[in-house]
Design an enzyme around this catalytic site. Sequence first.
Site, PDB file in Angstrom:
ATOM      1  N   GLU A  92      16.059 -27.619   7.733  1.00 25.03           N
ATOM      2  CA  GLU A  92      17.243 -27.058   7.093  1.00 25.03           C
ATOM      3  C   GLU A  92      17.254 -25.531   7.128  1.00 25.03           C
ATOM      4  O   GLU A  92      18.025 -24.895   6.391  1.00 25.03           O
ATOM      5  CB  GLU A  92      17.339 -27.539   5.638  1.00 25.03           C
ATOM      6  CG  GLU A  92      16.232 -27.036   4.706  1.00 25.03           C
ATOM      7  CD  GLU A  92      15.015 -27.946   4.697  1.00 25.03           C
ATOM      8  OE1 GLU A  92      14.248 -27.903   3.723  1.00 25.03           O
ATOM      9  OE2 GLU A  92      14.813 -28.695   5.675  1.00 25.03           O
TER      10      GLU A  92
ATOM     11  N   ASP B  83      17.984 -20.742   4.350  1.00 28.65           N
ATOM     12  CA  ASP B  83      17.450 -22.062   4.025  1.00 28.65           C
ATOM     13  C   ASP B  83      18.383 -22.736   3.025  1.00 28.65           C
ATOM     14  O   ASP B  83      18.776 -22.132   2.012  1.00 28.65           O
ATOM     15  CB  ASP B  83      16.047 -21.928   3.422  1.00 28.65           C
ATOM     16  CG  ASP B  83      15.425 -23.288   3.133  1.00 28.65           C
ATOM     17  OD1 ASP B  83      14.844 -23.871   4.051  1.00 28.65           O
ATOM     18  OD2 ASP B  83      15.554 -23.762   1.989  1.00 28.65           O
TER      19      ASP B  83
ATOM     20  N   ASN C  98      19.053 -35.455   1.158  1.00 26.87           N
ATOM     21  CA  ASN C  98      18.643 -36.583   2.000  1.00 26.87           C
ATOM     22  C   ASN C  98      18.248 -37.790   1.164  1.00 26.87           C
ATOM     23  O   ASN C  98      18.608 -38.929   1.465  1.00 26.87           O
ATOM     24  CB  ASN C  98      17.483 -36.175   2.895  1.00 26.87           C
ATOM     25  CG  ASN C  98      17.938 -35.562   4.206  1.00 26.87           C
ATOM     26  OD1 ASN C  98      19.049 -35.815   4.655  1.00 26.87           O
ATOM     27  ND2 ASN C  98      17.093 -34.746   4.802  1.00 26.87           N
TER      28      ASN C  98
ATOM     29  N   ASP D 100      22.564 -35.145   7.781  1.00 24.54           N
ATOM     30  CA  ASP D 100      22.899 -34.584   9.099  1.00 24.54           C
ATOM     31  C   ASP D 100      24.299 -33.997   9.097  1.00 24.54           C
ATOM     32  O   ASP D 100      24.555 -32.962   9.730  1.00 24.54           O
ATOM     33  CB  ASP D 100      22.796 -35.673  10.167  1.00 24.54           C
ATOM     34  CG  ASP D 100      21.354 -36.051  10.476  1.00 24.54           C
ATOM     35  OD1 ASP D 100      20.450 -35.306  10.041  1.00 24.54           O
ATOM     36  OD2 ASP D 100      21.144 -37.080  11.139  1.00 24.54           O
TER      37      ASP D 100
END
Length: 980
Positions: free
Chosen positions: A897, A854, A862, A871
């Site tokens: 993620e 993770d 973000n 992205d």
Amino acid sequence: MTDIIRIFFAFACCLLLVTRTAAADVELTPGEQALTEQGKVIEVAVMYDFVPFSYVEDGQLTGFVADLLKLIEAKTGARLQPRISEWSDSLQRLKNKQIDAIANISFKPERTSYTLYTTPYYEIPTVVFTDKQFGNYESLADLSGKHVGVLKDIFYLKELSTREDIRISTYDDYGKLTRALAFGEIDAAIQNLTSGYHYATKNAYTNIKVAGEFTLDTVGREDLRFGVRSDRPAIQSMLQKGLDSISDQEWNQLINRWVGVSSSDFTERRQTIALTPEEREFVKNNPVIRVHNESNFEPYNFFEDGLPQGHSIDFMRMLAKRAGLEVKFVSGRSWNDYLKMMRRGELDVMTNIVYSDERSQYMLFTKPYLRLAQGIFRRQGTEDLDSIEKLKASRLALPEGFFTYQKLSQESGYNLIPARDPLDALMRISTNEADATIEIMSVAEHLMRKYAVPGIVGSNPHQVMASEPLSLRLAVTTDKPILRHILQKAMDSLSEQEKRQLQSKWTGSGALDSNYLHLSGTELAWMESHAAARICTSRSRLPFEKTTEKGDHIGAFADLLDVIRHNAGLSVRLVPVDNFSQALAYLKEGACDLVSRAPPSLESTGISLSHPLLQESLVIATGLDEIYVHDISQVRNQTLAVLEGSHVQHHLETVHPELNLRLYPDLSHAMDAIASGQVFGLIDTLPSLSRAIVTEHRSDIKISGELADIYPATLATRSSDKTLLQIVNKAIQSIRPEQYETINNRWLQAPVTAEPPDYRLIIQAALATTLLVLLMLVWNRKLARLNANIRDSRNQLMQAHEELKVKNRMLEQLSTTDRLTRLYNRLYLEKAFEEQLSRAEQVNGYSFSLLLVDIDHFKQINDRYGHDRGDAVLTDFAAVLKGSCREQDIIARWGGEEFMLVCPDTRLGDAMAQAKSLLYSIQQHRFAHVGHCTASIGVASWQPGDSYQSLCRRADQALYQAKGQGRNRVCREDETPSAR
């Protein structure tokens, strides 16, 4: 007596000075000349144990550098005094300005504040020595669990020591390190190649070998230079002039004496370019240049297995070596992002870029280094896009910011769909999100084959604007004109052999379906200075060629010309003519550059012929009653027909002036003349006559003999256009045999017999069977109709089956692949897990592990940088995973993620070691815009009775534990977190 001695001593000193000055081979500035004056000594620090470059033997300094210093003394007239000491002491003295210069120093950015570098005089790799039972070394994974020896305080020791799975021992010098390996104290020794070879040879250590070259982000080939204290620029420039004046023969003598051939496969003398003082100052102040690296512009510029790769990447590395620069590749951005970075000065160089007026406002361009043909790629089963109108009516997916995208976006009528890269454009066509794309052929073919993109076909239309070849260049920002000059110098210094080897590596027959050829700089410059090569083509001369009323060029030559354009990247413009005589006149007048079909006997001042493009034969056609003609001497007294202005007329008038020739405007009129007895026969090529007899149904004409079994089709050009002729000859040689065969079968194979069939007999037989056929027709009509229905149904079924196969393949690919990262998705992972679970339950002792990864604080990324850059981080993170894992590991995007790795045949302890290695790779990677990121990893291993849900749950619990302990760490099921 004392005065005499003084006079003699003064005379001797003057004589020594004159001798030194006379010996100098280079022109020195006043500041450099002052260094050669009497009594001036330049102290150069050298190592005592760096075999074979500088070492002490029998109390004397010897080796490559000792001889090199003597050569520079002879070239410059300077007095260079070696000062022998340990490396660390010498480097400290240089930093403190207690020594003038140092030998055998490698470029490091952190040293530029106190060091003026010369260009490298040699390059040697760092390698891994092992015993002969050890396999090949390819990466640090091969040293996992091994005992490895290195030199004490070597610069890469710190990075190597972070590997917990490798045991490290240090040694005071290379001799002790090599001895430890030979006597089995260690499993591997990392050191420079030449020193290892020296001690192995000197002590007859026959049980060790070179397993491979050792590379890390901070370790490459060791470039050996002179370094000069920063306040002595005159010494640096004089040493550089001395190096530049050494001839190739003198370099070879040095290399052969001290390096020999035992390590020649690994070592090489650095071929550097001569830089002006201004250019050297630029390299000194800008030792590292930032160069763009794309994701999927294969095989020229792409990112795979955690590394920048491709033709342009290797090309850039070669240039940087020549110029003494270091390259930092910037990966993970879109093409549009890179253009914006160039505008803002955040990037120094872009490779494989096409010139445009708009781009020239903020970029400076080099000369082209590649010229590549474009093609139009569309969905299979759709209409060929062979006109501008059809292109405008289609949905075109093009990489945003690419040259073609920018060009077409400035014109009206095009329906453009922006794509991330060429692969994304092709995938959009395959999934019916777009109709076509325009791309460099070698790029599209490579991507379609590598990623198995289904349902796409390509075309190479020579009359469509979008198919013009592209010239790829390097571009730098407008504030760095000196860098452009340096890169152009480096480009000009590459030999044609080096360019061919590089092109063969990435675009040769082993890399692509097409046989791409190498063009020299002169040939590329010719194509760049000419908008197109003008080719005189016949309006009507099938099967060789024909220009239709719509302007389409068809025939054998038209197909061959497409191959030539594709392989050579040659732009062409057709100039239709009536016949060869008109084409030859146009060529001499300069109205065209090439004639599409010239006779092999053409002997005209100022005209040159190409290699044979096709091998044909010259034949004679006559009436049915004539005997076989096996030699042209049989028809010397006859009247013979030829086409007026044709290459055959020119050939016969040149080679056989004694023949009585009668000229006709076309083959139809000439055959009429045979039938009416006006001429004995008609001479032309076999394909042309065969086609004419069949297509015009001439049952009164036959081919009666072969007059010349070899009558090659050649191209003609002006003798002054030698470069064009070289390009054409290379392109002809690049055409593959199977391409010739396909074109020959399509255009040049026409069925014709020497003796026509007896049609009277056929008519009689037909009348005799007509009645029977009529009777059978009544009874078989229903059956025929039924068979036709069955056949149509079968064809429809087969077509539907093929379409279903393609759709299933597309569906399977899309259903098991994550669109953003191009990793497997959760669906595929569940299937892979079931396969591993089945094997674990059936094979005694087999186990496998899961790694749940993770990205830490991804939501903050973000929120701060935006979802587009988020992205980009996910895509780059996927690349790090692929580059850091084993080939057998299955990597998938678990969701958001989170990523999941299935590690076959891996127990918990090995899985923990792999997870730690993966965590280190993530920590070391720099993500675009974001910088460094960390991750948390949970590890779980299969146990008897485990299901998919139970094993995933334990891996998730371990991940939760890693997050709870502060993130950026690895935790295993029911264990405390591992140290970072």
